[in-house]
Design a protein around this motif. Structure first.
Motif, mmCIF file in Angstrom:
data_model
loop_
_atom_site.group_PDB
_atom_site.id
_atom_site.type_symbol
_atom_site.label_atom_id
_atom_site.label_comp_id
_atom_site.label_asym_id
_atom_site.label_seq_id
_atom_site.Cartn_x
_atom_site.Cartn_y
_atom_site.Cartn_z
ATOM 1 N N ASP A 255 27.718 37.182 33.179
ATOM 2 C CA ASP A 255 28.408 38.482 33.181
ATOM 3 C C ASP A 255 27.439 39.601 32.788
ATOM 4 O OD1 ASP A 255 30.845 37.466 33.951
ATOM 5 O OD2 ASP A 255 31.703 37.423 31.946
ATOM 6 N N GLU A 256 26.705 39.383 31.702
ATOM 7 C CA GLU A 256 25.789 40.407 31.204
ATOM 8 C C GLU A 256 24.669 40.690 32.212
ATOM 9 O OE1 GLU A 256 24.556 38.758 27.508
ATOM 10 O OE2 GLU A 256 26.448 39.234 26.468
ATOM 11 N N TYR A 257 24.181 39.638 32.840
ATOM 12 C CA TYR A 257 23.124 39.795 33.851
ATOM 13 C C TYR A 257 23.642 40.631 35.029
ATOM 14 C CZ TYR A 257 19.382 38.450 37.093
ATOM 15 O OH TYR A 257 18.325 38.471 37.979
ATOM 16 N N THR A 258 24.867 40.358 35.463
ATOM 17 C CA THR A 258 25.464 41.095 36.576
ATOM 18 C C THR A 258 25.621 42.572 36.219
ATOM 19 O OG1 THR A 258 26.660 39.113 37.299
ATOM 20 C CG2 THR A 258 27.470 41.243 38.100
ATOM 21 N N ILE A 259 26.118 42.832 35.018
ATOM 22 C CA ILE A 259 26.312 44.214 34.561
ATOM 23 C C ILE A 259 24.980 44.968 34.541
ATOM 24 C CG2 ILE A 259 26.930 45.589 32.537
ATOM 25 C CD1 ILE A 259 29.059 43.336 31.955
ATOM 26 N N ARG A 260 23.935 44.266 34.102
ATOM 27 C CA ARG A 260 22.623 44.913 33.969
ATOM 28 C C ARG A 260 21.903 45.056 35.313
ATOM 29 N NH1 ARG A 260 20.787 41.423 30.898
ATOM 30 N NH2 ARG A 260 19.402 40.261 32.280
ATOM 31 N N GLU A 261 21.961 44.037 36.153
ATOM 32 C CA GLU A 261 21.113 44.000 37.336
ATOM 33 C C GLU A 261 21.792 44.533 38.595
ATOM 34 O OE1 GLU A 261 17.949 43.248 37.277
ATOM 35 O OE2 GLU A 261 18.006 42.802 35.125
ATOM 36 N N GLU A 262 23.124 44.584 38.633
ATOM 37 C CA GLU A 262 23.742 45.061 39.888
ATOM 38 C C GLU A 262 23.451 46.536 40.149
ATOM 39 O OE1 GLU A 262 28.092 45.196 42.043
ATOM 40 O OE2 GLU A 262 27.739 43.676 40.522
ATOM 41 N N PRO A 263 23.521 47.465 39.285
ATOM 42 C CA PRO A 263 24.240 47.389 38.003
ATOM 43 C C PRO A 263 25.711 47.768 38.222
ATOM 44 C CG PRO A 263 23.093 49.469 38.155
ATOM 45 C CD PRO A 263 22.812 48.749 39.443
ATOM 46 N N ILE B 281 33.709 47.492 32.635
ATOM 47 C CA ILE B 281 35.099 47.803 32.974
ATOM 48 C C ILE B 281 35.335 47.680 34.476
ATOM 49 C CG2 ILE B 281 34.686 50.299 33.176
ATOM 50 C CD1 ILE B 281 37.849 48.672 31.680
ATOM 51 N N ASP B 282 34.307 48.005 35.269
ATOM 52 C CA ASP B 282 34.448 47.901 36.723
ATOM 53 C C ASP B 282 34.355 46.447 37.184
ATOM 54 O OD1 ASP B 282 34.743 50.652 37.000
ATOM 55 O OD2 ASP B 282 32.568 50.969 37.110
ATOM 56 N N LEU B 283 33.559 45.633 36.493
ATOM 57 C CA LEU B 283 33.523 44.200 36.799
ATOM 58 C C LEU B 283 34.877 43.569 36.467
ATOM 59 C CD1 LEU B 283 31.876 41.753 37.733
ATOM 60 C CD2 LEU B 283 31.110 41.469 35.357
ATOM 61 N N MET B 284 35.475 44.016 35.372
ATOM 62 C CA MET B 284 36.809 43.546 35.002
ATOM 63 C C MET B 284 37.823 43.940 36.074
ATOM 64 S SD MET B 284 38.889 44.230 31.431
ATOM 65 C CE MET B 284 37.753 43.230 30.463
ATOM 66 N N GLU B 285 37.702 45.145 36.592
ATOM 67 C CA GLU B 285 38.605 45.610 37.643
ATOM 68 C C GLU B 285 38.454 44.767 38.905
ATOM 69 O OE1 GLU B 285 41.592 48.467 38.892
ATOM 70 O OE2 GLU B 285 40.735 47.896 36.955
ATOM 71 N N ARG B 286 37.219 44.389 39.211
ATOM 72 C CA ARG B 286 36.959 43.535 40.374
ATOM 73 C C ARG B 286 37.648 42.182 40.206
ATOM 74 N NH1 ARG B 286 30.741 42.416 41.417
ATOM 75 N NH2 ARG B 286 30.702 44.665 41.870
ATOM 76 N N ALA B 287 37.542 41.621 39.012
ATOM 77 C CA ALA B 287 38.190 40.335 38.739
ATOM 78 C C ALA B 287 39.710 40.466 38.825
ATOM 79 C CB ALA B 287 37.775 39.832 37.356
ATOM 80 N N ALA B 288 40.240 41.540 38.261
ATOM 81 C CA ALA B 288 41.689 41.757 38.286
ATOM 82 C C ALA B 288 42.198 41.924 39.715
ATOM 83 C CB ALA B 288 42.046 42.979 37.450
ATOM 84 N N ALA B 289 41.420 42.599 40.542
ATOM 85 C CA ALA B 289 41.825 42.799 41.936
ATOM 86 C C ALA B 289 41.907 41.465 42.673
ATOM 87 C CB ALA B 289 40.852 43.744 42.640
ATOM 88 N N GLN B 290 40.934 40.594 42.426
ATOM 89 C CA GLN B 290 40.957 39.272 43.066
ATOM 90 C C GLN B 290 42.179 38.469 42.602
ATOM 91 O OE1 GLN B 290 39.105 37.736 45.395
ATOM 92 N NE2 GLN B 290 37.854 39.533 45.754
ATOM 93 N N CYS B 291 42.452 38.507 41.303
ATOM 94 C CA CYS B 291 43.624 37.788 40.773
ATOM 95 C C CYS B 291 44.917 38.338 41.349
ATOM 96 C CB CYS B 291 43.646 37.890 39.249
ATOM 97 S SG CYS B 291 42.329 36.991 38.414
#
Length: 503
Positions: free
Chosen positions: A13-21, A25-35
């Motif tokens: 998770d931390e690597y994705t937040i740093r390297e995507e970047p 909160i937006d990564l959380m939104e992406r997960a929530a959208a998939q669910c």
């Protein structure tokens, strides 16, 4: 597919937040959208949702899902487990966003008096605790989970059922008993029998975590997937002959157990072996020759059991031993002599393992890179009783390295402990294969693949997956209840077709 630990998942998770970047909160939104998309697709007729949230990031996922469901006109009730401290930053931000949706009811659970019955027909979404949980549930958390489990409502857990540890045993701990688990990463907890009643159907949702982390991070555990098997298969040369596909020896059978020998031989032949010789008691000659004219037979001097093996073992590329041989003292002596004389990999199953368990000194004589295929009872007799499935996994890994062998701990997700490499969980197979004789077929398959020149690490991977795939095809045609081990054998051709003609 790699299986990461809780610590590695957090690092991903931390690597994705740093390297995507991307902001967390937006990564959380992406997960929530998939669910939310999955929930909409699978509970399209349901209009009411009760979402239970802790105050960590798993709870933040739940709040984001609640908002997205509300935007689609669903009736949503939020129940937040309250211990008097603020939530994570992303939880608090999603809670603030929810206040803009007056139709969403928010209740705080501060004591057992605030645990109310769940409305009939509502879908329960469990977002209390995620993969970061590090202690068992107690007090109010445990009471809430027990109350949720008592409801007859369908339960969908986010990431992992609350109360389960990601990569260690949760046996006898209180945890959610989910019907479905929506997860974003593969977890060890999903592959052990002790969690079967907790995880329900697991669905891995792609939230586009950074691929570089997955590619370059080593994992101790992986799952066997069809594409990885396809890459290992050898192409048959047009000008090849039977000698190119190995000569295997199966030592199997005794009075009343010749069926085990026949099933193992059928498995070997269906797995592509060039030549097969079966060492059987004199009693079984007509049985084997009548059932399998393709197999050659070497009759033992003993009528009812096996006491010897061919004097010259040099023609054999691999040996499989154990199905139905019993534990006569002559047979024990035969196994000891075989381990002294034959130094290529051997497949050991059934009574061969039972003999080893009462004669443990023989374990040190097993040839390097042999394959042992115990079911849980045989495993316990060999290596001692474990308190839980995670301990069994660690014992299997330890013994595989100590003995320099591969150990297949058979089960729904059969576990392959390797002496050198990554340890594997199988993803093919079904409960319909839980029948006497199924393991005998696997012994034949593995002996066949070793005989054909596959190294042990490839043979065990292909064999376990092929065995399960044939079982899946048999279950599709006959159902898990109605299939037989013979149906599994007859489905091996179709299983090969799926692997060879995959396009």
């Amino acid at each position: 597919m790699k299986i990461f630990s809780a610590e590695e998942i957090r690092a991903w998770d931390e690597y994705t937040i740093r390297e995507e970047p991307i902001r967390s909160i937006d990564l959380m939104e992406r997960a929530a959208a998939q669910c939310t998309s999955w929930i909409e697709e699978n509970f399209s007729a349901c209009s009411s949702f009760n979402i239970f949230c802790g105050k960590g990031n798993n709870g933040g996922d739940g709040l984001a899902i609640a908002r997205l469901l509300a935007e689609k006109g669903k009736e949503v009730q939020i129940h937040i487990l309250e211990f008097g401290f603020p939530g994570t930053d992303d939880f608090q931000q999603n809670l603030a966003r929810l206040h803009q949706y007056p139709t969403v009811q928010i209740q705080y659970i501060q004591s057992e008096n605030h645990i109310y019955p769940i409305r009939e027909g509502a879908v329960v979404i469990d977002a209390l605790y995620g993969s970061g949980l590090n202690r068992k549930l107690e007090g109010l958390s445990a009471q809430l989970v027990q109350q949720i489990n008592l409801s007859s409502n369908p339960i969908v857990s986010i990431d992992i059922p609350s109360g389960l540890f990601c990569d260690r045993s949760s046996k006898n701990n209180i945890s959610i008993e989910a019907d479905h688990t929506l997860s974003f990463t593969n977890k060890l907890a999903f592959y052990v029998a002790e969690n079967d009643s907790k995880i329900g159907e697991v669905h891995l949702l792609d939230i586009q975590l950074h691929p570089s982390f997955y590619q370059y991070t080593h994992s101790q555990f992986e799952t066997i997937e069809k594409h990885s098997i396809v890459q290992l298969l050898k192409k048959r040369n047009r000008f090849s002959h039977k000698g190119n596909f190995g000569h295997g020896l199966l030592i199997a059978g005794s009075v009343g157990k010749m069926g085990a020998a026949v099933l193992a031989a059928q498995g070997a032949l269906r797995a592509g072996i060039g030549l097969l010789t079966c060492q059987i008691p004199g009693y079984g000659y007509q049985i084997m020759q009548s059932c399998l004219p393709e197999a050659m037979v070497n009759m033992d001097s003993k009528e009812t059991h096996i006491s010897s093996f061919p004097t010259n073992l040099s023609p054999f590329n691999a040996i499989g031993i154990g199905p139905g041989i019993g534990q006569n003292s002559d047979t024990v002596g035969m196994l000891e002599s075989l381990l002294e004389k034959y130094k290529s990999p051997i497949v050991l199953d059934a009574d061969a393992l039972n003999i080893l368990s009462v004669t443990p000194i023989l374990l040190k004589k097993i040839p390097t890179h042999s394959i042992l295929t115990p079911h849980p009872g045989e495993f316990s007799r060999l290596f001692g009783t474990s308190e839980n499935d995670f301990d069994s996994i660690q014992v299997a890994i330890q013994k595989a390295k100590e003995l320099n062998v591969f150990i297949v701990l058979k089960g729904h997700h059969s576990f392959i402990a390797s002496p050198t490499g990554v340890h594997l969980f199988n993803t093919s197979g079904n409960p319909g294969m839980s029948r006497g004789g199924s393991g005998d077929v696997l012994t034949g398959i593995l002996t066949s693949l070793l005989s054909q020149g596959y190294p042990s690490d490839q043979a065990v991977k292909i064999g376990v997956y092929l065995h399960g795939l044939a079982g899946d095809i048999a279950a599709q045609e006959h159902t898990e209840q109605g299939m037989s081990v013979t149906d599994l054998i007859h489905s091996m051709g179709a299983a090969w077709k799926q692997l060879i003609f995959r396009n």
